[in-house]
Motif scaffolding. Structure first.
Motif, PDB file in Angstrom:
ATOM      1  N   LYS A  43      -3.199 -16.001  19.545  1.00 19.21           N
ATOM      2  CA  LYS A  43      -4.371 -15.934  18.019  1.00 19.21           C
ATOM      3  C   LYS A  43      -5.515 -15.985  18.117  1.00 19.21           C
ATOM      4  O   LYS A  43      -6.655 -15.279  17.842  1.00 19.21           O
ATOM      5  N   GLU A  44      -6.029 -16.995  18.739  1.00 16.30           N
ATOM      6  CA  GLU A  44      -7.210 -17.051  19.823  1.00 16.30           C
ATOM      7  C   GLU A  44      -7.845 -15.470  19.452  1.00 16.30           C
ATOM      8  O   GLU A  44      -8.992 -15.393  19.845  1.00 16.30           O
ATOM      9  N   HIS A  45      -6.944 -15.011  20.381  1.00 12.59           N
ATOM     10  CA  HIS A  45      -7.424 -13.744  21.719  1.00 12.59           C
ATOM     11  C   HIS A  45      -7.428 -12.263  21.091  1.00 12.59           C
ATOM     12  O   HIS A  45      -7.878 -11.463  21.194  1.00 12.59           O
ATOM     13  N   ALA A  46      -6.029 -12.343  19.876  1.00 12.43           N
ATOM     14  CA  ALA A  46      -6.004 -11.099  19.641  1.00 12.43           C
ATOM     15  C   ALA A  46      -7.004 -10.583  18.351  1.00 12.43           C
ATOM     16  O   ALA A  46      -7.159 -11.529  17.803  1.00 12.43           O
ATOM     17  N   LEU A  47      -6.625  -9.200  18.262  1.00 17.03           N
ATOM     18  CA  LEU A  47      -7.496  -9.054  17.087  1.00 17.03           C
ATOM     19  C   LEU A  47      -6.433  -9.074  15.724  1.00 17.03           C
ATOM     20  O   LEU A  47      -5.460  -8.489  15.143  1.00 17.03           O
ATOM     21  N   PRO A  48      -7.271  -9.760  14.844  1.00 16.33           N
ATOM     22  CA  PRO A  48      -6.266 -10.546  13.502  1.00 16.33           C
ATOM     23  C   PRO A  48      -6.034  -9.074  12.689  1.00 16.33           C
ATOM     24  O   PRO A  48      -4.709  -8.978  12.249  1.00 16.33           O
ATOM     25  N   LYS A  49      -6.540  -7.582  12.757  1.00 15.13           N
ATOM     26  CA  LYS A  49      -6.096  -6.859  11.936  1.00 15.13           C
ATOM     27  C   LYS A  49      -5.504  -5.718  13.027  1.00 15.13           C
ATOM     28  O   LYS A  49      -4.552  -4.703  12.199  1.00 15.13           O
ATOM     29  N   SER A  50      -5.111  -5.980  14.736  1.00  9.19           N
ATOM     30  CA  SER A  50      -4.229  -5.215  15.582  1.00  9.19           C
ATOM     31  C   SER A  50      -2.476  -5.744  15.367  1.00  9.19           C
ATOM     32  O   SER A  50      -2.701  -6.956  14.143  1.00  9.19           O
ATOM     33  N   ALA A  51      -1.754  -4.472  15.506  1.00  8.44           N
ATOM     34  CA  ALA A  51      -1.013  -4.732  15.460  1.00  8.44           C
ATOM     35  C   ALA A  51       0.187  -6.184  15.641  1.00  8.44           C
ATOM     36  O   ALA A  51       1.024  -6.833  15.919  1.00  8.44           O
ATOM     37  N   PHE A  52      -0.714  -6.521  16.987  1.00 12.93           N
ATOM     38  CA  PHE A  52      -0.582  -7.965  17.772  1.00 12.93           C
ATOM     39  C   PHE A  52      -0.863  -9.215  17.334  1.00 12.93           C
ATOM     40  O   PHE A  52       0.204 -10.104  16.987  1.00 12.93           O
ATOM     41  N   GLY A  53      -2.039  -9.139  16.482  1.00  9.83           N
ATOM     42  CA  GLY A  53      -2.505 -10.246  15.965  1.00  9.83           C
ATOM     43  C   GLY A  53      -1.572  -9.601  14.479  1.00  9.83           C
ATOM     44  O   GLY A  53      -1.608 -11.269  14.474  1.00  9.83           O
ATOM     45  N   GLN A  54      -0.870  -8.804  13.545  1.00  8.69           N
ATOM     46  CA  GLN A  54      -0.563  -9.258  12.461  1.00  8.69           C
ATOM     47  C   GLN A  54       0.640  -9.508  12.866  1.00  8.69           C
ATOM     48  O   GLN A  54       1.093 -10.638  12.537  1.00  8.69           O
ATOM     49  N   ALA A  55       1.511  -9.462  14.151  1.00  9.33           N
ATOM     50  CA  ALA A  55       2.925  -9.718  14.314  1.00  9.33           C
ATOM     51  C   ALA A  55       3.017 -12.005  14.686  1.00  9.33           C
ATOM     52  O   ALA A  55       3.858 -11.853  14.085  1.00  9.33           O
ATOM     53  N   ILE A  56       1.099 -11.794  15.833  1.00  6.77           N
ATOM     54  CA  ILE A  56       1.339 -13.016  15.352  1.00  6.77           C
ATOM     55  C   ILE A  56       1.468 -13.886  14.500  1.00  6.77           C
ATOM     56  O   ILE A  56       1.740 -14.781  14.036  1.00  6.77           O
ATOM     57  N   GLN A  57       0.568 -13.461  13.444  1.00  3.85           N
ATOM     58  CA  GLN A  57       0.179 -14.330  11.627  1.00  3.85           C
ATOM     59  C   GLN A  57       1.241 -14.011  11.365  1.00  3.85           C
ATOM     60  O   GLN A  57       1.912 -14.826  10.487  1.00  3.85           O
ATOM     61  N   TYR A  58       2.162 -13.179  11.107  1.00  3.54           N
ATOM     62  CA  TYR A  58       3.829 -13.158  10.667  1.00  3.54           C
ATOM     63  C   TYR A  58       4.240 -13.906  11.715  1.00  3.54           C
ATOM     64  O   TYR A  58       5.546 -15.271  10.535  1.00  3.54           O
ATOM     65  N   CYS A  59       4.524 -14.261  12.282  1.00  2.00           N
ATOM     66  CA  CYS A  59       5.439 -15.324  13.141  1.00  2.00           C
ATOM     67  C   CYS A  59       5.087 -17.127  13.187  1.00  2.00           C
ATOM     68  O   CYS A  59       5.767 -17.410  12.517  1.00  2.00           O
TER      69      CYS A  59
END
Length: 177
Positions: free
Chosen positions: A51-67
């Motif tokens: 989460k610290e390294h992923a862009l919050p609006k990217s698909a990966f960042g959103q997937a992390i936030q969702y999880c």
């Protein structure tokens, strides 16, 4: 690459579940705490780090936030050996109704929708308990008018998991005549 790492955690959890599928609920509960809990703890630490390294609006960042937002639900299967790790069972159960929803437009009122939901629930619960839904409903329609519906013990004998149900409502094993 990071997404593959996240998927690997999920795959590890599902591999553990496959190994535990034939255990009693009590044993599955115990083994999940022993085997799955550490994987979940590693996964959570990995998610927080990512989460610290992923862009919050990217698909990966959103997937992390969702999880992370669903974490309590993800861990729920650890609380009881009877629970499944996923909701595939319930998804399969409702699929016929989702596919046929346009056929049920007659349930255009809240009362109609509630009645339909009750019927679908009875049918699917009968199936999951090894009953022939048609025969079970027929049995209920014949019995219910003649019983005291305020008597819980009488109603308990009519439930889909009751051992008191007649063999005529039970599904026959495939190949049986």
């Amino acid at each position: 690459m990071a997404a593959k790492e996240g998927l690997a955690y999920c795959n590890r959890l599902f591999a553990i579940e496959r190994d535990l599928k034939d255990l009693t609920p009590e044993e599955r509960y115990r083994r999940r705490l022993e085997l799955s809990r550490p994987v979940l703890d590693e996964f959570l630490a990995w998610l927080v780090e990512q989460k610290e390294h992923a862009l919050p609006k990217s698909a990966f960042g959103q997937a992390i936030q969702y999880c992370l937002g669903q974490w309590g639900k993800l861990e729920a299967f650890l609380k009881d050996g009877q629970l499944e790790i996923d909701n595939n069972w319930s998804e399969r159960s409702i699929k016929p109704f989702v596919i046929g929803r346009k056929n049920w437009l007659f349930a255009n009122t809240p009362k109609g929708a509630k009645a339909s939901a009750r019927e679908y629930s009875i049918v699917e619960t009968a199936k999951e308990n090894g009953l022939n839904p048609y025969e079970y409903l027929r049995y209920l329609f014949e019995r219910l008018p003649n019983v005291d519906i305020n008597n819980a013990s009488v109603l308990d004998r009519l439930l889909p998991w009751s051992p008191d149900l007649p063999d005529s409502v039970r599904r026959r094993p495939s190949g049986a005549t």
